[in-house]
Write a protein that holds these residues in place. Structure first.
Motif, PDB file in Angstrom:
ATOM      1  N   GLY A  13       4.717  -3.166  -2.472  1.00 49.31           N
ATOM      2  CA  GLY A  13       5.832  -3.511  -1.478  1.00 49.31           C
ATOM      3  C   GLY A  13       5.941  -2.255  -0.711  1.00 49.31           C
ATOM      4  N   HIS A  14       6.286  -2.536   0.680  1.00 43.82           N
ATOM      5  CA  HIS A  14       6.319  -1.414   1.561  1.00 43.82           C
ATOM      6  C   HIS A  14       4.867  -0.842   1.789  1.00 43.82           C
ATOM      7  CE1 HIS A  14       8.798   0.329   4.696  1.00 43.82           C
ATOM      8  NE2 HIS A  14       8.413   1.522   4.202  1.00 43.82           N
ATOM      9  N   ALA A  15       4.744   0.317   1.834  1.00 41.42           N
ATOM     10  CA  ALA A  15       3.714   0.718   2.008  1.00 41.42           C
ATOM     11  C   ALA A  15       2.973   1.424   0.894  1.00 41.42           C
ATOM     12  CB  ALA A  15       3.679   2.092   3.175  1.00 41.42           C
ATOM     13  N   THR A  55       0.676   9.800   3.504  1.00 43.71           N
ATOM     14  CA  THR A  55       0.571   9.690   4.624  1.00 43.71           C
ATOM     15  C   THR A  55       1.312  10.450   5.571  1.00 43.71           C
ATOM     16  OG1 THR A  55       1.707   7.596   5.158  1.00 43.71           O
ATOM     17  CG2 THR A  55      -0.295   7.193   4.390  1.00 43.71           C
ATOM     18  N   HIS A  56       2.619  10.504   5.248  1.00 39.59           N
ATOM     19  CA  HIS A  56       3.342  11.477   5.935  1.00 39.59           C
ATOM     20  C   HIS A  56       4.919  11.793   5.370  1.00 39.59           C
ATOM     21  CE1 HIS A  56       4.757   7.342   7.099  1.00 39.59           C
ATOM     22  NE2 HIS A  56       5.953   7.819   7.567  1.00 39.59           N
ATOM     23  N   GLY A  57       5.697  12.425   5.917  1.00 33.94           N
ATOM     24  CA  GLY A  57       6.899  12.949   5.255  1.00 33.94           C
ATOM     25  C   GLY A  57       8.033  12.159   5.254  1.00 33.94           C
ATOM     26  N   MET A  59      10.943   9.588   3.982  1.00 31.34           N
ATOM     27  CA  MET A  59      11.126   9.359   2.717  1.00 31.34           C
ATOM     28  C   MET A  59      10.675   7.903   1.853  1.00 31.34           C
ATOM     29  SD  MET A  59      12.304  11.862   1.136  1.00 31.34           S
ATOM     30  CE  MET A  59      12.236  13.531   1.557  1.00 31.34           C
ATOM     31  N   ASP A  60      10.487   7.051   2.887  1.00 30.51           N
ATOM     32  CA  ASP A  60      10.122   5.564   2.505  1.00 30.51           C
ATOM     33  C   ASP A  60       8.555   5.665   2.167  1.00 30.51           C
ATOM     34  OD1 ASP A  60       9.871   5.885   5.395  1.00 30.51           O
ATOM     35  OD2 ASP A  60       9.397   3.757   5.330  1.00 30.51           O
ATOM     36  N   HIS A  61       7.882   7.150   2.175  1.00 33.33           N
ATOM     37  CA  HIS A  61       6.505   7.051   1.463  1.00 33.33           C
ATOM     38  C   HIS A  61       6.409   8.033   0.840  1.00 33.33           C
ATOM     39  CE1 HIS A  61       5.114   4.663   5.385  1.00 33.33           C
ATOM     40  NE2 HIS A  61       6.312   4.708   5.337  1.00 33.33           N
ATOM     41  N   ILE A  62       7.134   9.037   0.552  1.00 37.13           N
ATOM     42  CA  ILE A  62       7.004  10.223  -0.274  1.00 37.13           C
ATOM     43  C   ILE A  62       8.305  10.088  -1.265  1.00 37.13           C
ATOM     44  CG2 ILE A  62       5.761  11.638   1.157  1.00 37.13           C
ATOM     45  CD1 ILE A  62       8.261  13.495   1.463  1.00 37.13           C
ATOM     46  N   GLY A 152      -1.193   4.257   7.236  1.00 37.71           N
ATOM     47  CA  GLY A 152      -0.060   5.083   7.309  1.00 37.71           C
ATOM     48  C   GLY A 152       1.063   4.189   8.068  1.00 37.71           C
ATOM     49  N   ASP A 153       2.029   4.810   8.795  1.00 35.87           N
ATOM     50  CA  ASP A 153       2.978   4.224   9.759  1.00 35.87           C
ATOM     51  C   ASP A 153       2.358   4.766  11.108  1.00 35.87           C
ATOM     52  OD1 ASP A 153       4.608   3.381   7.857  1.00 35.87           O
ATOM     53  OD2 ASP A 153       6.527   4.709   8.411  1.00 35.87           O
ATOM     54  N   THR A 154       2.130   3.607  11.942  1.00 31.03           N
ATOM     55  CA  THR A 154       1.466   3.788  13.226  1.00 31.03           C
ATOM     56  C   THR A 154       1.832   2.805  14.203  1.00 31.03           C
ATOM     57  OG1 THR A 154      -0.391   4.650  14.526  1.00 31.03           O
ATOM     58  CG2 THR A 154      -0.757   2.890  12.662  1.00 31.03           C
ATOM     59  N   ILE A 202       1.086  -4.700   5.455  1.00 28.57           N
ATOM     60  CA  ILE A 202       2.198  -3.707   4.832  1.00 28.57           C
ATOM     61  C   ILE A 202       3.174  -3.274   5.388  1.00 28.57           C
ATOM     62  CG2 ILE A 202       0.449  -2.829   3.141  1.00 28.57           C
ATOM     63  CD1 ILE A 202       0.222  -0.167   4.896  1.00 28.57           C
ATOM     64  N   HIS A 203       4.359  -2.749   5.190  1.00 28.00           N
ATOM     65  CA  HIS A 203       5.404  -2.085   5.910  1.00 28.00           C
ATOM     66  C   HIS A 203       6.058  -3.369   6.757  1.00 28.00           C
ATOM     67  CE1 HIS A 203       7.707   1.264   8.092  1.00 28.00           C
ATOM     68  NE2 HIS A 203       7.216   1.806   7.052  1.00 28.00           N
ATOM     69  N   TRP A 204       6.348  -4.463   5.883  1.00 23.07           N
ATOM     70  CA  TRP A 204       7.072  -5.370   6.401  1.00 23.07           C
ATOM     71  C   TRP A 204       7.868  -5.977   5.383  1.00 23.07           C
ATOM     72  CZ3 TRP A 204       6.788 -10.315   4.411  1.00 23.07           C
ATOM     73  CH2 TRP A 204       5.819 -10.753   3.442  1.00 23.07           C
TER      74      TRP A 204
END
Ligand code: NI
Ligand code: MN
Length: 238
Positions: A13-15, A55-57, A59-62, A152-154, A202-204
Motif C-alpha cells: 500500500g502507498h509507496a 526515498t525522502h522525509g 511522513m507517508d514514507h518514513i 519515490g515521489d516524483t 504505487i502511491h495511489w
C-alpha cells in the motif's frame, strides 16, 4: 509479469514495498504502516529485514522507519540529511548510512543507487520543518535477478532517460496517484523514459486526493508494449 528469477515483490500500500531476493536478502522501502489506510490488515513483516531504503522525509514514507529499524535491525540508507535526522530520532548510528544522488552501494546480492526525483523532502518535526536533503528514488539491481526502480515521489522528468541508459530497469514502481506526484498521463511518459516493460503502480488510492488509478495508467499506455500490474496490497508477485 517478467521472470523475477526467484525474487519476490510485495506492495504494501502507498509507496511501501517489500522485496525479497532469491538468495534471501530482504529489502523494505518507505515504511508507512501504522497510519497507512492501505497497509494490508494483519500482514506481518518478516522478522529479518536486511535493508531499509528511504526515498525522502515526508511522513507517508518514513513514519515507521524508527520502529522498523529498532525491531528488525536493518541497515538503513537514504539521503544524507534525512539519515542524519533519523539517527537523532533513534535509528542506531552504526546501522544508518547517508548517501546522495548518483551514488551506489552494494549489500550482499543487492546493488542500489540513489536516483533523482522531482519533489520536496522537508521533514515535519513538531512545529518545525527540517531540511531533509533532496528527495530520491532507488534503482535496485539484484545479482542474477531483475533490476527494479522505485521512483519515490516524483513528477516526470526527462532525465529518467539517464536511469534507463545506466540501469535498464525491468520493473518500474511509479507513483501515479496525482496531486502530490505525477498522475497516470505523466506516469505513462515516465514509463517510456524509463524503458521498463512492466510498471507496478504505487502511491495511489491511499487518500481521496490521490485519484490516479492503474486502469487510467493502462489506458494512457495502450498501444505500447508496457504491462501495468494490477495487484492488491499484501499480494506477492513472483
Ligand atoms: Ni512526498
Ligand atoms: Mn508521498
Amino acid at each position: 509479469m517478467p521472470n523475477l528469477q526467484g525474487a519476490a515483490i510485495t506492495w504494501l500500500g502507498h509507496a511501501t514495498v517489500l522485496i525479497q531476493t532469491a538468495k534471501g536478502t530482504t529489502i523494505l522501502i518507505d515504511p508507512f504502516i501504522e497510519h497507512n489506510p492501505k497497509f494490508p490488515k494483519g500482514y506481518k513483516l518478516p522478522d529479518k529485514i536486511d535493508l531499509l531504503l528511504l526515498t525522502h522525509g515526508h511522513m507517508d514514507h518514513i513514519a515507521d522507519a524508527v520502529p522498523v529499524a529498532k525491531k528488525h535491525g536493518p541497515a538503513v540508507f537514504g539521503m544524507v540529511e534525512l539519515i542524519g535526522w533519523l539517527t537523532s530520532k533513534g535509528i542506531p548510528q552504526d546501522k544508518a548510512t547517508g548517501m546522495n544522488i548518483g551514488g551506489s552501494h552494494k549489500h550482499n546480492d543487492v546493488t542500489f543507487t540513489l536516483t533523482e526525483a522531482r519533489h520536496s523532502s522537508g521533514i515535519s518535526d513538531g512545529d518545525k520543518t527540517v531540511y531533509g536533503g533532496e528527495p530520491a528514488g532507488f534503482v535496485i539491481a539484484i545479482d542474477n535477478g531483475p533490476v527494479l526502480y522505485h521512483a519515490g515521489d516524483t513528477g516526470v522528468f526527462s532525465d529518467m532517460q539517464i536511469i534507463r541508459e545506466l540501469h535498464h530497469p525491468t520493473i518500474a514502481m511509479l507513483p501515479i496517484g496525482d496531486h502530490y506526484t505525477m498522475g497516470p498521463k505523466a506516469g505513462a511518459l515516465a514509463a517510456m523514459f524509463i524503458g521498463a516493460k512492466t510498471v507496478l503502480p504505487i502511491h495511489w488510492g491511499t487518500f481521496p486526493a490521490l485519484t490516479g488509478t492503474p486502469d487510467a495508467l493502462e489506458k494512457e499506455l495502450s498501444g505500447t508494449n508496457v504491462e501495468v500490474i494490477h495487484t492488491d496490497p499484501g499480494q506477492t508477485l513472483r
